[in-house]
Design an enzyme around this catalytic site. Structure first.
Site, PDB file in Angstrom:
ATOM      1  N   HIS A   1      -2.552 -18.519 -37.596  1.00 41.22           N
ATOM      2  CA  HIS A   1      -2.085 -17.395 -38.405  1.00 41.22           C
ATOM      3  C   HIS A   1      -2.726 -16.072 -38.002  1.00 41.22           C
ATOM      4  O   HIS A   1      -2.037 -15.052 -37.916  1.00 41.22           O
ATOM      5  CB  HIS A   1      -2.357 -17.670 -39.887  1.00 41.22           C
ATOM      6  CG  HIS A   1      -1.402 -18.651 -40.490  1.00 41.22           C
ATOM      7  ND1 HIS A   1      -1.376 -18.943 -41.828  1.00 41.22           N
ATOM      8  CD2 HIS A   1      -0.432 -19.423 -39.930  1.00 41.22           C
ATOM      9  CE1 HIS A   1      -0.433 -19.839 -42.073  1.00 41.22           C
ATOM     10  NE2 HIS A   1       0.146 -20.152 -40.930  1.00 41.22           N
TER      11      HIS A   1
ATOM     12  N   SER B   1      10.385 -19.816 -30.523  1.00 38.57           N
ATOM     13  CA  SER B   1       9.661 -21.078 -30.456  1.00 38.57           C
ATOM     14  C   SER B   1       8.936 -21.137 -29.118  1.00 38.57           C
ATOM     15  O   SER B   1       8.968 -20.176 -28.341  1.00 38.57           O
ATOM     16  CB  SER B   1      10.624 -22.256 -30.613  1.00 38.57           C
ATOM     17  OG  SER B   1       9.919 -23.474 -30.676  1.00 38.57           O
TER      18      SER B   1
ATOM     19  N   ARG C   1      -1.275 -32.598 -43.675  1.00 39.65           N
ATOM     20  CA  ARG C   1      -1.847 -31.610 -42.772  1.00 39.65           C
ATOM     21  C   ARG C   1      -3.262 -32.087 -42.487  1.00 39.65           C
ATOM     22  O   ARG C   1      -4.193 -31.757 -43.217  1.00 39.65           O
ATOM     23  CB  ARG C   1      -1.884 -30.235 -43.431  1.00 39.65           C
ATOM     24  CG  ARG C   1      -0.512 -29.635 -43.707  1.00 39.65           C
ATOM     25  CD  ARG C   1      -0.664 -28.212 -44.203  1.00 39.65           C
ATOM     26  NE  ARG C   1       0.619 -27.595 -44.452  1.00 39.65           N
ATOM     27  CZ  ARG C   1       0.833 -26.286 -44.378  1.00 39.65           C
ATOM     28  NH1 ARG C   1      -0.143 -25.478 -44.045  1.00 39.65           N
ATOM     29  NH2 ARG C   1       2.020 -25.784 -44.632  1.00 39.65           N
TER      30      ARG C   1
ATOM     31  N   TYR D   1       6.569 -16.899 -28.802  1.00 35.52           N
ATOM     32  CA  TYR D   1       6.301 -16.079 -29.983  1.00 35.52           C
ATOM     33  C   TYR D   1       6.130 -14.613 -29.585  1.00 35.52           C
ATOM     34  O   TYR D   1       6.497 -13.702 -30.336  1.00 35.52           O
ATOM     35  CB  TYR D   1       5.037 -16.569 -30.698  1.00 35.52           C
ATOM     36  CG  TYR D   1       5.065 -18.030 -31.090  1.00 35.52           C
ATOM     37  CD1 TYR D   1       6.256 -18.649 -31.486  1.00 35.52           C
ATOM     38  CD2 TYR D   1       3.908 -18.793 -31.072  1.00 35.52           C
ATOM     39  CE1 TYR D   1       6.283 -19.997 -31.846  1.00 35.52           C
ATOM     40  CE2 TYR D   1       3.923 -20.134 -31.430  1.00 35.52           C
ATOM     41  CZ  TYR D   1       5.108 -20.727 -31.806  1.00 35.52           C
ATOM     42  OH  TYR D   1       5.123 -22.052 -32.157  1.00 35.52           O
TER      43      TYR D   1
ATOM     44  N   ASP E   1      -3.343 -27.118 -48.462  1.00 37.89           N
ATOM     45  CA  ASP E   1      -1.925 -27.340 -48.717  1.00 37.89           C
ATOM     46  C   ASP E   1      -1.639 -27.342 -50.219  1.00 37.89           C
ATOM     47  O   ASP E   1      -1.146 -26.372 -50.777  1.00 37.89           O
ATOM     48  CB  ASP E   1      -1.491 -28.638 -48.063  1.00 37.89           C
ATOM     49  CG  ASP E   1       0.016 -28.817 -48.082  1.00 37.89           C
ATOM     50  OD1 ASP E   1       0.726 -27.932 -48.571  1.00 37.89           O
ATOM     51  OD2 ASP E   1       0.495 -29.855 -47.604  1.00 37.89           O
TER      52      ASP E   1
ATOM     53  N   ALA F   1      10.269 -24.167 -42.290  1.00 37.39           N
ATOM     54  CA  ALA F   1      11.107 -23.067 -41.812  1.00 37.39           C
ATOM     55  C   ALA F   1      12.582 -23.352 -42.052  1.00 37.39           C
ATOM     56  O   ALA F   1      13.389 -22.417 -42.188  1.00 37.39           O
ATOM     57  CB  ALA F   1      10.845 -22.804 -40.335  1.00 37.39           C
ATOM     58  N   ARG F   2      12.969 -24.613 -42.106  1.00 32.72           N
ATOM     59  CA  ARG F   2      14.363 -24.956 -42.397  1.00 32.72           C
ATOM     60  C   ARG F   2      14.752 -24.463 -43.795  1.00 32.72           C
ATOM     61  O   ARG F   2      15.837 -23.916 -44.001  1.00 32.72           O
ATOM     62  CB  ARG F   2      14.563 -26.467 -42.296  1.00 32.72           C
ATOM     63  CG  ARG F   2      14.380 -27.030 -40.903  1.00 32.72           C
ATOM     64  CD  ARG F   2      14.358 -28.559 -40.902  1.00 32.72           C
ATOM     65  NE  ARG F   2      15.594 -29.111 -41.450  1.00 32.72           N
ATOM     66  CZ  ARG F   2      16.690 -29.365 -40.752  1.00 32.72           C
ATOM     67  NH1 ARG F   2      16.709 -29.103 -39.454  1.00 32.72           N
ATOM     68  NH2 ARG F   2      17.759 -29.878 -41.324  1.00 32.72           N
TER      69      ARG F   2
ATOM     70  N   LYS G   1       1.697 -20.381 -46.566  1.00 33.31           N
ATOM     71  CA  LYS G   1       0.392 -20.729 -47.098  1.00 33.31           C
ATOM     72  C   LYS G   1      -0.034 -22.100 -46.604  1.00 33.31           C
ATOM     73  O   LYS G   1       0.827 -22.902 -46.232  1.00 33.31           O
ATOM     74  CB  LYS G   1       0.373 -20.645 -48.633  1.00 33.31           C
ATOM     75  CG  LYS G   1       1.617 -21.079 -49.368  1.00 33.31           C
ATOM     76  CD  LYS G   1       2.045 -22.508 -49.240  1.00 33.31           C
ATOM     77  CE  LYS G   1       1.001 -23.556 -49.479  1.00 33.31           C
ATOM     78  NZ  LYS G   1       1.455 -24.909 -48.989  1.00 33.31           N
TER      79      LYS G   1
ATOM     80  N   ALA H   1       8.879 -25.179 -37.707  1.00 34.54           N
ATOM     81  CA  ALA H   1       8.283 -26.131 -38.633  1.00 34.54           C
ATOM     82  C   ALA H   1       9.305 -26.579 -39.674  1.00 34.54           C
ATOM     83  O   ALA H   1      10.311 -25.895 -39.922  1.00 34.54           O
ATOM     84  CB  ALA H   1       7.082 -25.492 -39.330  1.00 34.54           C
TER      85      ALA H   1
END
Length: 363
Positions: free
Chosen positions: A91, A44, A173, A70, A186, A24-25, A109, A21
């Site tokens: 999640h 991934s 989202r 995963y 979000d 994640a960067r 989150k 995502a």
């Protein structure tokens, strides 16, 4: 010729990043900056995607393992902890699976679609004896600790009577099967989290959602808000939106003073952040003015807040892994209180803005 003994350096916490995502960067970069942390693996839905993510984000190729699922990531014995930035609906499945395999969990989150789902995650972490933390980054900035000191100073701020928080930014989202909470999950997560922080995590008695929330055709929230009420008279209100100008404001009002922040989620600059405090102002003669003006406080930091988050999480993991310690309970407790209030806001929205009593926190 003699040389001084060099003390053994603690083994870094070996992170596995689950998914590629966009957020994640940022966290991958934080793992490269944070002392005591290392990226050991990326997982991934395909190994090619994991490889591209690693290359795009400058992850050291030596020793880095790339997994095409995963499942393979959480089965990797060279991973101590997983960072999970997957869509909210995934999640429960993957955070509980990771915990069951003894991996510590740093979870993006909003942590879950509801408190029952979060409870399943926390129960899995408790059963496995692994650390849980959500990735609310602003909590780890030294500015937050400085603000806490001033909020706790009754002479400066006094008793908090009203907390007003407005957080709005453009982010989407909006798919009901992935992130069904939309703007509430979000940006609303930050709003609720910050309000609870301001009142030292005392849960409100009731919440009342603002009328006429905005939803997309799939009924995912694009803009909403709520007012919270405490038994002692405190009131807090927030608005969150995907439809308006990028804004990250907290205004906290007390009997003696007020505190204002305009960039609480992400500071304007990485290496410093500021806030202002007004304490005991009064009108000038004939009300021709008033003052004193708010004082500005600037807090410097050597590491960005996301790296400080990774550093703190790594410290907690090492205490368990290397010293036989127990997981720190503070972070999951804060997460659950945030989720419980979020659930109450969602329930009030679903009931046409009827008052909803906040559920009892699990002790």
């Amino acid at each position: 010729m003699s040389s001084a003994a060099v003390p053994d350096q603690p083994r870094p916490v070996r992170f596995g990043i689950m998914g590629c995502a966009a957020i994640a960067r940022k966290v991958a970069r934080a793992m490269l900056l944070a002392p005591g942390a290392a990226v050991a693996a990326v997982g991934s839905r395909s190994e090619d995607k994991a490889r591209l993510f690693a290359a795009d984000n400058g992850l050291p190729a030596e020793g880095l393992r790339l997994h095409g699922s995963y499942e393979a990531l959480i089965d990797d014995p060279g991973v101590d902890a997983v960072y999970v930035p997957l869509p909210t609906s995934l999640h429960v499945r993957w955070a509980t699976a990771a915990a069951a395999r003894g991996k510590h969990v740093l979870l993006e989150k909003p942590t879950a679609l509801c408190a029952a789902d979060l409870d399943a995650i926390l129960a899995a972490c408790d059963a496995a004896g692994v650390q849980f933390m959500d990735s609310t980054m602003w909590m780890h900035h030294p500015r937050t600790a400085k603000m806490r000191d001033l909020v706790d100073d009754k002479n400066t701020i006094g008793d908090i009577k009203v907390t007003v928080l407005l957080s709005r930014r453009r982010r989407f989202r909006v798919k009901p099967d992935l992130d069904a909470l939309g703007a509430l999950g979000d940006v609303g997560w930050y709003c609720i989290h910050a309000i609870l922080w301001a009142v030292d995590y005392e849960l409100p008695k009731t919440v009342i959602a603002k009328r006429d929330p905005v939803k997309n055709p799939a009924s995912v929230l694009l803009a909403c808000g709520a007012t919270m009420h405490w038994a002692d008279g405190k009131i807090a209100t927030f608005h969150c939106s995907f439809l308006t100008n990028l804004t990250m404001d907290i205004t906290l009002l007390g009997t003696n003073g007020s505190l204002n922040v305009t960039d609480f989620v992400i500071p304007y600059e990485e290496n410093s952040a500021e806030f202002s405090v007004s304490s005991k102002p009064s009108f000038a003669k004939l009300s021709l003015g008033w003052g004193p003006p708010p004082s500005k406080h600037v807090v410097a930091t050597a590491l960005p807040q996301e790296a400080l988050m990774v550093q703190e999480f790594s410290r907690l993991v090492r205490n368990i892994r290397d010293a036989g310690g127990k997981p720190e309970g503070r972070w999951p407790a804060i997460t659950r209180k945030t989720q419980v209030v979020l659930d109450a806001v969602k329930a009030s929205i679903d009931k046409g803005s009827e008052p909803v009593e906040v559920g009892i926190f699990r002790g």
